[in-house]
Design a protein around this motif. Structure first.
Motif, PDB file in Angstrom:
ATOM      1  N   VAL A 167     -61.144 -56.956 -87.070  1.00 54.91           N
ATOM      2  CA  VAL A 167     -60.143 -56.082 -86.472  1.00 54.91           C
ATOM      3  C   VAL A 167     -59.567 -55.217 -87.578  1.00 54.91           C
ATOM      4  O   VAL A 167     -59.115 -55.715 -88.614  1.00 54.91           O
ATOM      5  N   TYR A 168     -59.613 -53.900 -87.341  1.00 54.63           N
ATOM      6  CA  TYR A 168     -59.082 -52.929 -88.295  1.00 54.63           C
ATOM      7  C   TYR A 168     -57.957 -52.147 -87.623  1.00 54.63           C
ATOM      8  O   TYR A 168     -58.051 -51.806 -86.442  1.00 54.63           O
ATOM      9  N   GLN A 169     -56.933 -51.857 -88.394  1.00 53.17           N
ATOM     10  CA  GLN A 169     -55.851 -51.019 -87.890  1.00 53.17           C
ATOM     11  C   GLN A 169     -55.509 -49.969 -88.941  1.00 53.17           C
ATOM     12  O   GLN A 169     -55.436 -50.271 -90.134  1.00 53.17           O
ATOM     13  N   GLY A 170     -55.317 -48.743 -88.464  1.00 55.08           N
ATOM     14  CA  GLY A 170     -54.955 -47.648 -89.340  1.00 55.08           C
ATOM     15  C   GLY A 170     -53.725 -46.926 -88.835  1.00 55.08           C
ATOM     16  O   GLY A 170     -52.991 -47.416 -87.972  1.00 55.08           O
ATOM     17  N   LEU A 171     -53.512 -45.751 -89.364  1.00 58.91           N
ATOM     18  CA  LEU A 171     -52.357 -44.967 -88.950  1.00 58.91           C
ATOM     19  C   LEU A 171     -52.545 -44.310 -87.599  1.00 58.91           C
ATOM     20  O   LEU A 171     -51.556 -43.944 -86.946  1.00 58.91           O
ATOM     21  N   HIS A 177     -65.599 -50.719 -81.475  1.00 59.42           N
ATOM     22  CA  HIS A 177     -64.808 -49.930 -80.532  1.00 59.42           C
ATOM     23  C   HIS A 177     -63.461 -49.620 -81.160  1.00 59.42           C
ATOM     24  O   HIS A 177     -62.846 -50.470 -81.820  1.00 59.42           O
ATOM     25  N   CYS A 178     -62.989 -48.376 -80.953  1.00 64.67           N
ATOM     26  CA  CYS A 178     -61.703 -47.938 -81.483  1.00 64.67           C
ATOM     27  C   CYS A 178     -60.833 -47.412 -80.353  1.00 64.67           C
ATOM     28  O   CYS A 178     -61.324 -46.763 -79.419  1.00 64.67           O
ATOM     29  N   ARG A 179     -59.558 -47.676 -80.451  1.00 62.78           N
ATOM     30  CA  ARG A 179     -58.599 -47.203 -79.454  1.00 62.78           C
ATOM     31  C   ARG A 179     -57.451 -46.517 -80.189  1.00 62.78           C
ATOM     32  O   ARG A 179     -56.786 -47.132 -81.027  1.00 62.78           O
ATOM     33  N   PRO A 180     -57.190 -45.249 -79.912  1.00 61.72           N
ATOM     34  CA  PRO A 180     -56.103 -44.551 -80.613  1.00 61.72           C
ATOM     35  C   PRO A 180     -54.736 -44.986 -80.103  1.00 61.72           C
ATOM     36  O   PRO A 180     -54.601 -45.548 -79.011  1.00 61.72           O
ATOM     37  N   HIS A 181     -53.729 -44.713 -80.909  1.00 59.93           N
ATOM     38  CA  HIS A 181     -52.349 -44.935 -80.472  1.00 59.93           C
ATOM     39  C   HIS A 181     -51.995 -43.857 -79.449  1.00 59.93           C
ATOM     40  O   HIS A 181     -51.966 -42.668 -79.763  1.00 59.93           O
ATOM     41  N   PHE A 182     -51.739 -44.267 -78.217  1.00 62.95           N
ATOM     42  CA  PHE A 182     -51.584 -43.300 -77.138  1.00 62.95           C
ATOM     43  C   PHE A 182     -50.273 -42.531 -77.223  1.00 62.95           C
ATOM     44  O   PHE A 182     -50.186 -41.382 -76.820  1.00 62.95           O
ATOM     45  N   THR A 183     -49.256 -43.125 -77.725  1.00 65.02           N
ATOM     46  CA  THR A 183     -47.960 -42.459 -77.764  1.00 65.02           C
ATOM     47  C   THR A 183     -47.302 -42.692 -79.118  1.00 65.02           C
ATOM     48  O   THR A 183     -47.538 -43.711 -79.780  1.00 65.02           O
ATOM     49  N   ILE A 184     -46.484 -41.758 -79.521  1.00 67.93           N
ATOM     50  CA  ILE A 184     -45.804 -41.866 -80.804  1.00 67.93           C
ATOM     51  C   ILE A 184     -44.605 -42.802 -80.716  1.00 67.93           C
ATOM     52  O   ILE A 184     -44.297 -43.534 -81.653  1.00 67.93           O
ATOM     53  N   PHE A 185     -43.947 -42.835 -79.575  1.00 70.03           N
ATOM     54  CA  PHE A 185     -42.684 -43.563 -79.454  1.00 70.03           C
ATOM     55  C   PHE A 185     -42.878 -45.078 -79.422  1.00 70.03           C
ATOM     56  O   PHE A 185     -41.950 -45.818 -79.717  1.00 70.03           O
ATOM     57  N   LYS A 186     -44.076 -45.542 -79.082  1.00 69.49           N
ATOM     58  CA  LYS A 186     -44.328 -46.973 -79.072  1.00 69.49           C
ATOM     59  C   LYS A 186     -44.888 -47.485 -80.398  1.00 69.49           C
ATOM     60  O   LYS A 186     -45.091 -48.692 -80.545  1.00 69.49           O
ATOM     61  N   TYR A 196     -42.429 -48.228 -89.341  1.00 77.13           N
ATOM     62  CA  TYR A 196     -43.043 -48.105 -90.657  1.00 77.13           C
ATOM     63  C   TYR A 196     -44.353 -47.323 -90.589  1.00 77.13           C
ATOM     64  O   TYR A 196     -44.720 -46.633 -91.553  1.00 77.13           O
ATOM     65  N   ILE A 197     -45.051 -47.409 -89.458  1.00 75.58           N
ATOM     66  CA  ILE A 197     -46.285 -46.634 -89.312  1.00 75.58           C
ATOM     67  C   ILE A 197     -45.962 -45.148 -89.210  1.00 75.58           C
ATOM     68  O   ILE A 197     -46.653 -44.305 -89.808  1.00 75.58           O
ATOM     69  N   GLN A 198     -44.924 -44.797 -88.481  1.00 70.93           N
ATOM     70  CA  GLN A 198     -44.521 -43.396 -88.391  1.00 70.93           C
ATOM     71  C   GLN A 198     -44.076 -42.860 -89.749  1.00 70.93           C
ATOM     72  O   GLN A 198     -44.386 -41.718 -90.113  1.00 70.93           O
TER      73      GLN A 198
END
Length: 229
Positions: A43-47, A60-69, A73-75
């Motif tokens: 499992v990999y996680q990025g920005l 398989h990769c899934r993007p972050h769908f929304t900025i507010f969730k 620290y990632i933002q």
């Protein structure tokens, strides 16, 4: 063109490329779930995306769908890395303009100021990247060594090390650019003196003096026999 500026440009542009690669990478934090080699899962996680793969080759990769969730620290790391890449881009442009081999930028004194500005921009880019990667790594290590944290624990990914390396290169290149401004001050100034008129007058003086000496040395030739009659 000085060798210091060449090495600074190599460090700066190389660091900028590393920052771009680290920002776009999805391996900021990784984890492995493996009961056997066949059933291993990564499992990999990025920005920007979360990715998962297994030993069978599926990925398989899934993007972050929304900025507010997205966590805070990632933002913050997103903003710092975007600032680092932007500063590195402008620093590369300023560095090319400030090089002595280019024909744009004006005089040598103006080029020296532009090169110093490029060094400052590279240093700021490296500091932004160093801060973003360190903030992300601190979050990972805090959760990993926290005995009360019961969720999935991750380890440091390759993108963090690439970001740290790129930040170091940008800072080194920026420092070299800032110190390269002293090369122009140490350059010797060539002085030229015009001795053309002096040489002509001296040659004429020598000619007349020689002519006068010739006349005084041969006084008998100035009078013929009729002068005594």
């Amino acid at each position: 063109m000085s060798r210091a500026q060449i090495s600074a440009l190599v460090f700066g542009v190389g660091g900028f490329g590393a920052l771009v690669a680290a920002t776009a990478s999805n391996e900021w934090k990784v984890t492995t779930r493996a009961s056997s080699v066949i059933t291993a899962t990564w499992v990999y996680q990025g920005l920007w995306m979360n990715c998962a793969g297994n030993a069978l080759g599926s990925f398989h990769c899934r993007p972050h769908f929304t900025i507010f969730k997205v966590e805070g620290y990632i933002q913050a790391c997103r903003g710092l890395m975007i600032a680092a890449v932007s500063l590195g881009f402008f620093g590369s442009i300023f560095a090319l303009i400030g090089m002595k081999c280019t024909k744009v930028g004006g005089s040598d004194k103006a080029k020296a100021k532009i090169a110093c500005l490029a060094g400052i921009v590279f240093i700021l880019s490296g500091l932004c990247s160093m801060t973003g990667c360190s903030l992300y790594a601190n979050k990972i290590t805090t959760e990993f060594f926290d005995p009360l944290f019961v969720e999935q624990k991750y380890e440091l990914g390759a993108a963090l090390f690439i970001g740290w390396a790129g930040a170091s290169l940008c800072i080194i290149g920026g420092v070299i650019f800032c110190f390269s401004i002293s090369d122009n001050n140490k350059a010797p100034r060539m002085g030229y003196t015009y001795n053309g008129a002096t040489s002509v007058m001296s040659s004429r003086t020598k000619y007349h003096s020689r002519e006068g000496d010739f006349k005084t040395s041969n006084p008998s030739k100035q009078f013929d026999k009729n002068a005594y009659v």
